[in-house]
Design an enzyme around this catalytic site. Structure first.
Site: not given
Length: 345
Positions: A32, A77
């Site tokens: 991000r 993830d």
């Protein structure tokens, strides 16, 4: 593995061999904090992105291009293998992984099946494509460690106190060990898929294991992390072990069988070396929040870490946890250059 790849500063430092400069990579370097990542991910769910090889390749490459880091880490993830074997979960923005039906009994634990390469064929495809594109830059594969995966599965999502997890660990040890057995096989299988496809090293993230005491780690966690590292030994790749808030566990993290022990920002690196003991490289350990301060502060603090690492056999410069979303990418680029220049031998 090509000789050029084997001679990379990252892989040499992991093996405690002499390097021309201290290698650098950053946990959550893809993500991000990068505008190009946010643009690519717009409207795409996290688990969809993790299962789309073209996106995995591009997102993994973004920080390598921008920062010139010494290693890439696969964009994925820790819950990907759980999703792949049929666990009903999702990653909710601003929350994290949320499990629809938490595991609280033996029947639910037994429903976790071993992972097969075909379950994560998109990971194999992405890793193969990445190793071609990366050339002499190593690719780090990764997985979540059994304790942290167990916590998500038992709690149903992120937890501050891990109440249900610890209640099972202490109150139903047979169920706890059965669940950890299953998760150990899943984690080991997922790491071996990444290494078979061409990853050059692996990192085992035990994000929440700092919640347990050393005695409890030894009884309830160590046998499983040890089995994972032992199950990778035949592949002769560097194995990195990292957890948050693990200052009291550093010796045990090394004892579990890792070649490199990751250190969060709470313990000075030279003190961490004493706790871990000889025969291990260390990775870390700038506080990610320091990157939000002016550059002069970042430079000074990074220099202090390099000074503390001067007598350590092998050192990989990293943060003490992941890059914070509000980090200016230019700070990371400058930090990479600074570490390379300041540590040049």
């Amino acid at each position: 593995m090509t000789s050029q790849l084997a001679d990379s500063a990252f892989l040499r430092a992991c093996r405690r061999l002499p390097v021309s400069h201290t290698p650098v990579w950053f946990m959550r370097q893809a993500g991000r904090s990068l505008p190009e990542y946010r643009a690519l991910r717009e409207g795409v769910a996290m688990l969809t992105a993790c299962a789309t090889p073209e996106l995995v390749v591009e997102i993994t490459m973004q920080p390598v291009r921008r920062y010139g880091v010494d290693a890439a880490i696969l964009f994925s993830d820790i819950v990907v293998p759980l999703k792949a074997i049929g666990v009903d979960l999702d990653i909710k923005p601003g929350v994290g992984p949320v499990v629809a039906t938490p595991i609280r009994d033996a029947e639910a634990a037994r429903a976790l099946r071993p992972i097969e390469p075909d379950d994560v064929s998109y990971v194999t495809e992405a890793v193969r494509a990445l190793t071609k594109e990366l050339g002499a830059t190593p690719l780090i594969g990764f997985a979540g460690a059994p304790f942290t995966l167990a916590s998500y599965l038992i709690e149903g999502g992120p937890s501050k106190n891990h109440d249900h997890t610890k209640a099972m660990m202490y109150g139903e040890p047979a169920l706890w060990h059965a669940l950890m057995e299953r998760l150990t096989e899943i984690t080991l299988g997922f790491l071996r898929v990444q290494l078979a496809a061409g990853a050059s090293a692996v990192q085992l993230f035990d994000s929440w294991v700092g919640a347990v005491s050393p005695d409890d780690y030894r009884e309830f966690v160590l046998p499983y992390t040890s089995r994972i590292f032992a199950g990778l030994a035949d592949l002769e790749v560097p194995r990195v072990h990292f957890g948050v808030g693990t200052g009291e566990l550093l010796g045990l993290l090394g004892e579990a069988g890792a070649d490199v022990v990751g250190v969060d920002w709470r313990v000075p690196l030279d003190e961490a070396a004493l706790r871990v003991g000889p025969g291990k490289a260390l990775q870390g350990n700038l506080d990610p929040a320091i990157l939000l301060a002016p550059w002069e502060v970042v430079e000074r603090r990074a220099g202090e870490i390099l000074a503390r690492a001067a007598k350590i056999e092998g050192h990989v410069f990293n943060l003490g946890h992941g890059v914070l979303p509000g980090t200016d990418p230019d700070q990371l680029a400058r930090l990479t250059d600074f570490v390379h220049e300041a540590s040049a031998r």
